[in-house]
Design a protein around this motif. Structure first.
Motif: not given
Length: 306
Positions: A38-41, A68-86, A116-119
């Protein structure tokens, strides 16, 4: 945010997938499942400004996303949610930190992994506060890969900053922390003394070489064994200016993301107690060819592949 998550499209089958193909932009925390990333900026550098650093880190989250966008997905059950920036548009850093803490807490309570991506590194106190809110009865271990202790007492009339996070954490109780990459020429004797008084363990940058890895591993494991959950925070100014020029305070003698570093870094990432990770202090205004943002993205991606 769709224009950020773009990359090379080799095909729609899972074997071709890259990160941008698996991102889900979200705003409902009820949709988080166990082990989702779960990603927050944290698009904030008010703390850097208060700490008299070079401003610009608030622009980093989206730049790191692009890298980050172009990296290959390695794990079959990989799930990634982006909740935008604060963001912090009113200079009220404290309420912005509370905002992130609340969202991190919701993430962890649903069983997600908090990214979390800072910042600026004022993200540390906010991220930690969210973890503590989610796990009030657990021992929280913090591994801080940084040239600085960030245990400075807030200045009167200035308040919290990017350099006060660990001082703030200590005020709320016992701290379990290990600081890796500390530079002697970046911390006053007062800050070293505060680290000793607070019980903050540390490994100097000079100690991070391949032949010394057994000792580094031991000190990491000592912390991991002592705590219930682990939070890893990376300040990009720990790295040498040649590979991380775009930071608030660049370091000519910083460490490198070499084999020795990657060995102990991956060792931390593989630990099942790790629930949260952030990268801080990328400053696109001073970056060269996105070197710093790309390095930060690569370090984050290592966790996505474990």
């Amino acid at each position: 945010m769709n224009n950020i998550w773009q990359g090379r499209l080799d095909g729609e089958e899972p074997l071709f997938h890259r990160v941008f193909q698996r991102i889900k932009e979200e705003n409902n925390y009820e949709n988080i499942s166990k082990n989702d990333f779960v990603l927050h900026g944290f698009a904030v550098d008010e703390g850097v400004k208060r700490n008299k650093g070079r401003e610009g880190a608030k622009d980093a989250p989206d730049v790191i996303r692009k890298n980050m966008a172009n990296f290959p997905v390695i794990l079959p059950d990989f799930s990634f949610l982006d909740f935008g920036n604060i963001s912090c548009d009113d200079q009220n850093l404290e309420s912005t930190q509370d905002n992130l803490a609340e969202k991190v807490s919701k993430t962890l309570q649903k069983g997600g992994k908090s990214l979390v991506l800072g910042g600026g590194h004022e993200v540390t106190y906010a991220h930690y506060s969210g973890i503590r809110k989610a796990f009030p009865d657990k021992k929280i271990g913090i591994i801080n890969i940084d040239a600085h202790f960030d245990n400075r007492q807030p200045e009167n009339g200035v308040g919290a900053s990017s350099g006060t996070g660990f001082w703030q954490i200590v005020q709320e109780g016992e701290i379990y922390s290990l600081h890796i990459g500390i530079q002697r020429n970046s911390n006053t004797l007062k800050l070293f003394d505060a680290a000793h008084q607070f019980g903050m363990k540390y490994i100097l940058a000079d100690e991070l070489f391949f032949e010394n890895l057994p000792s580094v591993y031991q000190r990491i494991d000592d912390l991991l064994d002592e705590v219930d959950v682990v939070y890893l925070t990376i300040c990009m100014d720990v790295f040498n200016a040649s590979i991380a020029p775009g930071v608030s305070a660049s370091a000519y003698n910083g460490i490198f993301a070499d084999a020795a570093f990657m060995h102990f870094y991956r060792h931390i990432l593989k630990n099942q107690k790790l629930v949260a990770l952030d990268v801080a202090e990328v400053n696109p205004s001073y970056d060269i060819q996105d070197r710093t943002a790309r390095l930060a993205a690569s370090l984050v991606n290592e966790w996505l592949m474990i």
